[in-house]
Write an enzyme that holds these catalytic residues in place. Structure first.
Site, PDB file in Angstrom:
ATOM      1  N   ASN A 298     -91.650 -22.866  13.303  1.00 29.78           N
ATOM      2  CA  ASN A 298     -92.818 -23.122  14.164  1.00 29.78           C
ATOM      3  C   ASN A 298     -94.031 -23.554  13.341  1.00 29.78           C
ATOM      4  OD1 ASN A 298     -93.304 -20.558  13.043  1.00 29.78           O
ATOM      5  ND2 ASN A 298     -94.290 -19.792  14.904  1.00 29.78           N
ATOM      6  N   TRP A 299     -94.258 -22.943  12.184  1.00 28.69           N
ATOM      7  CA  TRP A 299     -95.380 -23.317  11.337  1.00 28.69           C
ATOM      8  C   TRP A 299     -95.109 -24.654  10.650  1.00 28.69           C
ATOM      9  CZ3 TRP A 299    -100.085 -23.698  10.871  1.00 28.69           C
ATOM     10  CH2 TRP A 299    -100.842 -23.570   9.707  1.00 28.69           C
TER      11      TRP A 299
ATOM     12  N   PHE B  44     -83.270 -27.703   8.599  1.00 26.26           N
ATOM     13  CA  PHE B  44     -82.007 -27.008   8.347  1.00 26.26           C
ATOM     14  C   PHE B  44     -81.173 -27.146   9.616  1.00 26.26           C
ATOM     15  CE2 PHE B  44     -79.280 -23.239   8.436  1.00 26.26           C
ATOM     16  CZ  PHE B  44     -78.655 -23.360   7.205  1.00 26.26           C
TER      17      PHE B  44
ATOM     18  N   PHE C 193     -86.432 -18.719  -0.173  1.00 20.75           N
ATOM     19  CA  PHE C 193     -85.619 -19.924  -0.340  1.00 20.75           C
ATOM     20  C   PHE C 193     -86.229 -20.924  -1.327  1.00 20.75           C
ATOM     21  CE2 PHE C 193     -84.533 -18.533   4.070  1.00 20.75           C
ATOM     22  CZ  PHE C 193     -83.206 -18.223   3.822  1.00 20.75           C
TER      23      PHE C 193
ATOM     24  N   LYS D 239    -104.525  -9.139   2.203  1.00 16.81           N
ATOM     25  CA  LYS D 239    -105.132  -8.794   3.499  1.00 16.81           C
ATOM     26  C   LYS D 239    -104.163  -8.007   4.377  1.00 16.81           C
ATOM     27  CE  LYS D 239    -102.917 -12.266   5.889  1.00 16.81           C
ATOM     28  NZ  LYS D 239    -102.250 -12.273   7.209  1.00 16.81           N
TER      29      LYS D 239
ATOM     30  N   ASN E 144     -99.167  -6.448  11.296  1.00 16.73           N
ATOM     31  CA  ASN E 144     -99.349  -5.286  10.423  1.00 16.73           C
ATOM     32  C   ASN E 144    -100.299  -4.273  11.057  1.00 16.73           C
ATOM     33  OD1 ASN E 144     -97.902  -6.062   7.769  1.00 16.73           O
ATOM     34  ND2 ASN E 144     -99.103  -7.873   8.257  1.00 16.73           N
TER      35      ASN E 144
ATOM     36  N   GLN F  70     -94.846  -7.530   6.633  1.00 18.71           N
ATOM     37  CA  GLN F  70     -95.206  -8.065   5.320  1.00 18.71           C
ATOM     38  C   GLN F  70     -96.039  -7.063   4.531  1.00 18.71           C
ATOM     39  OE1 GLN F  70     -97.018 -11.781   6.729  1.00 18.71           O
ATOM     40  NE2 GLN F  70     -95.426 -12.913   5.670  1.00 18.71           N
TER      41      GLN F  70
END
Length: 478
Positions: free
Chosen positions: A78-79, A107, A167, A334, A401, A429
């Site tokens: 999506n990004w 991919f 990756f 952050k 987060n 993350q």
């Protein structure tokens, strides 16, 4: 080949003192073919003269570049699709800088579309929509999905990387030998890699892996909102290598220590910058591992102006800075602060407490950057840019987060349980970053110098409770 030089009234360059004229108006003179030595001085001289025509050393006599940059986006989530959409819109609007067609490596996978099973790349190219990762968003017709990585990057001088960081090494290994040696990159992969051995920028993973220079893009950027063309801003960090023709010279140029020996054998280098022998410095101020090939002079300069033209849209505002380390670190650190903010809000302490956590967290982010990347990091990157304070505000206002930590405290369970039950085992993350940063600091005996980062990790590990934060805040006031 003749070269035209527009000189101001008086030349201060010794190599061209013979061409100074007693007039108040610039004079256009035709110069003979310049030696490599004099081209070096001309390059240095022209950078200091505001009246010098842009593109003076390009292959054409009128100073206009006769080649255009081909752009490839490596990644199509999506990004990745959102960034590719932006790039394709801009290549069409700037035909003087870019080839119109933008390649996007996909991919390959099978998707169901209108009751049929098709290749994702075929659907993107026929329907101009990524039905799996960015549904209901129309993509430009000049954006071409390509399942062949090697073919997608063929001849591209601008590579935009947008894929999961795990990756990077594999993709770079595949790309070796398939890209032009003077390619330049922009990494849209947020964050950094932290281990006990050190802190490593993803942009430098790419640069070292491919032997190119790579900048970084980061900010308060939610892909879905940008794809819908909702207003936002971003930060692109790019420190132009000193051997490249640039209107924004590197802040860390390394001049050649000696001039070439007379009669020294050199390979023919048509259209290459005379600063070939200059070396770029990495985000720590060290001479870069990558031996860079200059961007040929018959291309438009790859500098802040060109990258801004590639990425800025009316809904996507771009600020260019040279601080690659600061932009990259902000995107990782952050997330630790967002966890801490979620903890205090989940405890019911409200927005005032959250603001205090954000303030102290921002201080520790800056301290970390200055301590480990002090040669290049700028405080302003953290306090003034979208990649810094704006991304921090967004992350502490409703990011994953923040929400995960808040929910854990409200339910009286661990964050790990929230990850397992609410995220199907997917890790936040911030939890992995907090652990990695704590281990990195502890190995150096510095964990007490970062009380908020340390307290957040201890809460995640069950060694402390949220009630440690008033002590953290008091310590920050001392």
């Amino acid at each position: 080949m003749n070269i035209f030089l527009r000189l101001p009234r008086t030349s201060i360059c010794p190599a061209f003192s013979a061409f100074a004229f007693p007039t108040t108006q610039p004079v256009l003179r035709r110069l003979p073919q310049l030696s490599r030595h004099n081209r070096f001085y001309l390059r240095s001289f022209s950078a200091q003269q505001p009246n010098m025509a842009s593109g003076l050393l390009s292959a054409t006599e009128n100073g206009a570049a006769n080649k255009r940059h081909k752009v490839t986006v490596v990644g199509s989530g999506n990004w990745g699709c959102t960034i590719a959409k932006i790039a394709a819109e801009n290549t069409k609007e700037h035909p003087n800088l870019f080839e119109e067609q933008v390649q996007m490596w996909v991919f390959e996978e099978q998707v169901t579309h209108q009751g049929k099973t098709e290749n994702l790349s075929d659907v993107i190219n026929t329907q101009h929509e990524n039905v799996k990762y960015l549904p209901n968003i129309k993509l430009p017709v000049n954006l071409v999905a390509n399942p062949s990585l090697e073919d997608a990057v063929n001849g591209s001088s601008i590579l935009i990387f947008n894929l999961p960081h795990q990756f990077i090494h594999k993709i770079c290994a595949q790309l070796k030998g398939h890209i032009v040696p003077y390619a330049r990159g922009i990494s849209c992969i947020k964050g950094v890699d932290v281990s006990d051995e050190g802190v490593f920028l993803f942009s430098e993973w790419i640069g070292d892996g491919l032997g190119i220079y790579c900048g970084a893009l980061s900010g308060a950027n939610l892909a879905s909102e940008i794809a819908q063309e909702k207003l936002c801003e971003t930060t692109i960090a790019y420190d132009p290598p000193p051997m490249d023709h640039s209107r924004n010279p590197s802040r860390n140029p390394t001049p050649r220590s000696t001039t070439p020996a007379r009669g020294e054998q050199r390979a023919a280098e048509p259209n290459l910058s005379p600063l070939t022998d200059m070396q770029h410095r990495d985000a720590r101020g060290r001479i870069s591992k990558a031996r860079l090939t200059p961007v040929p002079l018959d291309y438009p300069p790859l500098d802040h102006d060109t990258f801004k033209a590639l990425f800025q849209r009316p809904y996507f505002l771009v600020k260019m800075v040279p601080d690659v380390a600061g932009v990259s670190l902000s995107g990782a650190l952050k997330n630790i602060v967002a966890l801490a903010a979620g903890f205090v809000v989940g405890q019911g302490w409200g927005n005032n407490a959250k603001a205090a956590i954000m303030r102290v967290g921002l201080q520790e982010m800056i301290k970390f950057g200055k301590e480990f990347f002090g040669e290049t990091v700028s405080t302003a990157t953290f306090t003034e840019e979208s990649a810094g304070v704006a991304d921090l505000i967004t992350s502490c206002s409703g990011g994953r987060n923040f929400n995960g930590a808040k929910l854990a405290i409200e339910r009286g369970v661990s964050v790990q349980e929230i990850e397992q039950k609410e995220l199907n085992g997917q890790k936040l993350q911030g939890t992995s970053t907090a652990a990695e940063v704590y281990s990195f600091l502890q190995k150096r005996g510095l964990e007490d110098d970062y009380p908020l980062f340390t307290a957040t990790h201890h809460i995640l590990e069950g060694k402390e409770t949220v009630h440690v934060f008033p002590t953290v805040l008091k310590k920050a006031q001392m």
